[in-house]
Motif scaffolding. Structure first.
Motif, PDB file in Angstrom:
ATOM      1  N   ALA A  74       1.688  -5.933  -5.326  1.00  0.00           N
ATOM      2  CA  ALA A  74       1.831  -5.299  -6.641  1.00  0.00           C
ATOM      3  C   ALA A  74       2.281  -6.311  -7.688  1.00  0.00           C
ATOM      4  N   MET A  75       3.234  -7.167  -7.325  1.00  0.00           N
ATOM      5  CA  MET A  75       3.738  -8.156  -8.281  1.00  0.00           C
ATOM      6  C   MET A  75       2.664  -9.173  -8.663  1.00  0.00           C
TER       7      MET A  75
ATOM      8  N   HIS B  40      -1.977   2.078   3.675  1.00  0.00           N
ATOM      9  CA  HIS B  40      -0.833   2.717   3.015  1.00  0.00           C
ATOM     10  C   HIS B  40      -0.782   2.356   1.533  1.00  0.00           C
ATOM     11  N   PHE B  41      -0.646   1.067   1.218  1.00  0.00           N
ATOM     12  CA  PHE B  41      -0.601   0.529  -0.145  1.00  0.00           C
ATOM     13  C   PHE B  41       0.521   1.133  -0.979  1.00  0.00           C
ATOM     14  N   ASN B  42       1.591   1.568  -0.327  1.00  0.00           N
ATOM     15  CA  ASN B  42       2.618   2.347  -1.013  1.00  0.00           C
ATOM     16  C   ASN B  42       3.829   2.471  -0.101  1.00  0.00           C
ATOM     17  N   PRO B  43       5.008   1.963  -0.483  1.00  0.00           N
ATOM     18  CA  PRO B  43       6.187   2.079   0.371  1.00  0.00           C
ATOM     19  C   PRO B  43       6.545   3.519   0.734  1.00  0.00           C
ATOM     20  N   ALA B  44       6.363   4.448  -0.193  1.00  0.00           N
ATOM     21  CA  ALA B  44       6.681   5.848   0.106  1.00  0.00           C
ATOM     22  C   ALA B  44       5.760   6.394   1.187  1.00  0.00           C
ATOM     23  N   VAL B  45       4.495   6.018   1.143  1.00  0.00           N
ATOM     24  CA  VAL B  45       3.551   6.454   2.175  1.00  0.00           C
ATOM     25  C   VAL B  45       3.950   5.882   3.531  1.00  0.00           C
TER      26      VAL B  45
ATOM     27  N   THR C  68      -2.747  -3.140  -2.018  1.00  0.00           N
ATOM     28  CA  THR C  68      -1.814  -2.790  -3.085  1.00  0.00           C
ATOM     29  C   THR C  68      -2.127  -3.577  -4.354  1.00  0.00           C
ATOM     30  N   PHE C  69      -2.539  -4.836  -4.174  1.00  0.00           N
ATOM     31  CA  PHE C  69      -2.983  -5.613  -5.331  1.00  0.00           C
ATOM     32  C   PHE C  69      -4.093  -4.871  -6.059  1.00  0.00           C
ATOM     33  N   TRP C  70      -5.089  -4.392  -5.336  1.00  0.00           N
ATOM     34  CA  TRP C  70      -6.230  -3.704  -5.950  1.00  0.00           C
ATOM     35  C   TRP C  70      -5.800  -2.408  -6.626  1.00  0.00           C
ATOM     36  N   LEU C  71      -4.867  -1.686  -5.998  1.00  0.00           N
ATOM     37  CA  LEU C  71      -4.379  -0.434  -6.594  1.00  0.00           C
ATOM     38  C   LEU C  71      -3.735  -0.701  -7.951  1.00  0.00           C
ATOM     39  N   VAL C  72      -2.854  -1.695  -8.012  1.00  0.00           N
ATOM     40  CA  VAL C  72      -2.161  -1.994  -9.268  1.00  0.00           C
ATOM     41  C   VAL C  72      -3.109  -2.629 -10.279  1.00  0.00           C
ATOM     42  N   PHE C  73      -3.930  -3.565  -9.824  1.00  0.00           N
ATOM     43  CA  PHE C  73      -4.841  -4.228 -10.740  1.00  0.00           C
ATOM     44  C   PHE C  73      -5.849  -3.241 -11.322  1.00  0.00           C
ATOM     45  N   GLY C  74      -6.400  -2.378 -10.478  1.00  0.00           N
ATOM     46  CA  GLY C  74      -7.395  -1.421 -10.945  1.00  0.00           C
ATOM     47  C   GLY C  74      -6.795  -0.256 -11.705  1.00  0.00           C
TER      48      GLY C  74
ATOM     49  N   SER D 224       4.096   7.628 -10.957  1.00  0.00           N
ATOM     50  CA  SER D 224       4.418   6.615  -9.968  1.00  0.00           C
ATOM     51  C   SER D 224       3.891   7.045  -8.599  1.00  0.00           C
ATOM     52  N   VAL D 225       4.655   7.882  -7.905  1.00  0.00           N
ATOM     53  CA  VAL D 225       4.466   8.242  -6.485  1.00  0.00           C
ATOM     54  C   VAL D 225       4.282   6.986  -5.627  1.00  0.00           C
ATOM     55  N   ASN D 226       4.677   5.834  -6.155  1.00  0.00           N
ATOM     56  CA  ASN D 226       4.471   4.567  -5.465  1.00  0.00           C
ATOM     57  C   ASN D 226       5.502   3.555  -5.982  1.00  0.00           C
ATOM     58  N   PRO D 227       6.560   3.317  -5.217  1.00  0.00           N
ATOM     59  CA  PRO D 227       7.601   2.405  -5.685  1.00  0.00           C
ATOM     60  C   PRO D 227       7.126   0.974  -5.946  1.00  0.00           C
ATOM     61  N   ALA D 228       6.149   0.487  -5.192  1.00  0.00           N
ATOM     62  CA  ALA D 228       5.658  -0.878  -5.418  1.00  0.00           C
ATOM     63  C   ALA D 228       4.984  -0.985  -6.773  1.00  0.00           C
TER      64      ALA D 228
END
Length: 236
Positions: free
Chosen positions: A91-92, A60-65, A11-17, A186-190
């Motif tokens: 994410a934070m 997953h990298f995503n609470p909704a997933v 999730t870090f990589w998803l948000v950072f990238g 979004s599609v990703n709450p985090a």
């Protein structure tokens, strides 16, 4: 713990990238990557992490997933809260890293009255193209539902698992191509939480939509796949 760390770093990589591409690279005159580049960046983050750590945590990298996979019977409910906490923490930390890097630019400032501030999601006055609450909710709901259908289908026992990461990454790219003008996608709450907290202001007040619509959409997508699509596959 390895699963939780995998979700954290993924999730870090998803948000950072993904958000990093929007913050640093999207708007550079004559050289910026624009909406299409940001959409591709988000897809690439999921694709790369799916192959890097997907075998550990499921990617997953995503609470909704995570919620959708639990509803679809692919993920144990007892692990849901630890996964969501790990995703939000990842994410934070990524948002914090993006903020610290941004401070190195002399003109850096977050104007949380403008759409897309620090890659945050919004509707109404904070929508990139002025879309209202109802439009934003419907877009996030539908797109997350289809994202879950893609994930469940691509990772089904009858599918070629070697290409699952590619299908999911391209699916997320398409989702961003559709909805960046509507909500900044979004599609990703985090992902939404980390950027809203960093942007502040009305973005925080609008955050409820970017939890509610994706999670409800994920549940709908999981139910559609489980009770309509996958049963049809079995019958054939």
């Amino acid at each position: 713990m390895k699963k939780l760390f995998a979700e954290f770093f993924g999730t870090f990589w998803l948000v950072f990238g993904g958000c990093g591409s929007a913050i640093f690279a999207a708007g550079i005159p004559n050289l910026g990557i624009g909406f299409a580049g940001v959409a591709l960046a988000f897809g690439l983050t999921v694709l790369t992490m799916a192959y890097a750590v997907g075998s550990i945590s499921g990617g997953h990298f995503n609470p909704a997933v995570s919620v959708g996979l639990a509803v679809g019977g692919r993920f144990p409910m007892k692990d849901l809260i630890p996964y969501i906490v790990s995703q939000c923490l990842g994410a934070m930390l990524a948002a914090t890293a993006l903020y610290m890097i941004s401070l190195g630019h002399a003109d850096f400032a977050i104007d949380n009255t403008k759409p897309g501030a620090f890659a945050a999601n919004g509707y109404g006055a904070l929508s990139p193209n002025g879309y209202a609450l109802a439009s934003a909710f419907l877009a996030e709901f539908i797109l997350t539902a289809f994202f879950l259908i893609i994930i469940l289908g691509a990772t089904a026992p009858t599918s070629n698992g070697k290409f699952a990461g590619l299908a999911i990454g391209l699916g997320l790219t398409l989702i961003h191509l559709i909805s960046i003008p509507i909500t900044n996608t979004s599609v990703n709450p985090a992902r939404s939480t980390s950027q809203a907290i960093m942007a502040g202001g009305e973005y925080v007040n609008q955050l409820w939509l970017f939890w509610t619509a994706p999670i409800l959409g994920a549940i709908a997508g999981a139910l559609i796949y489980t009770y309509l699509i996958s049963k049809r596959e079995t019958a054939q």
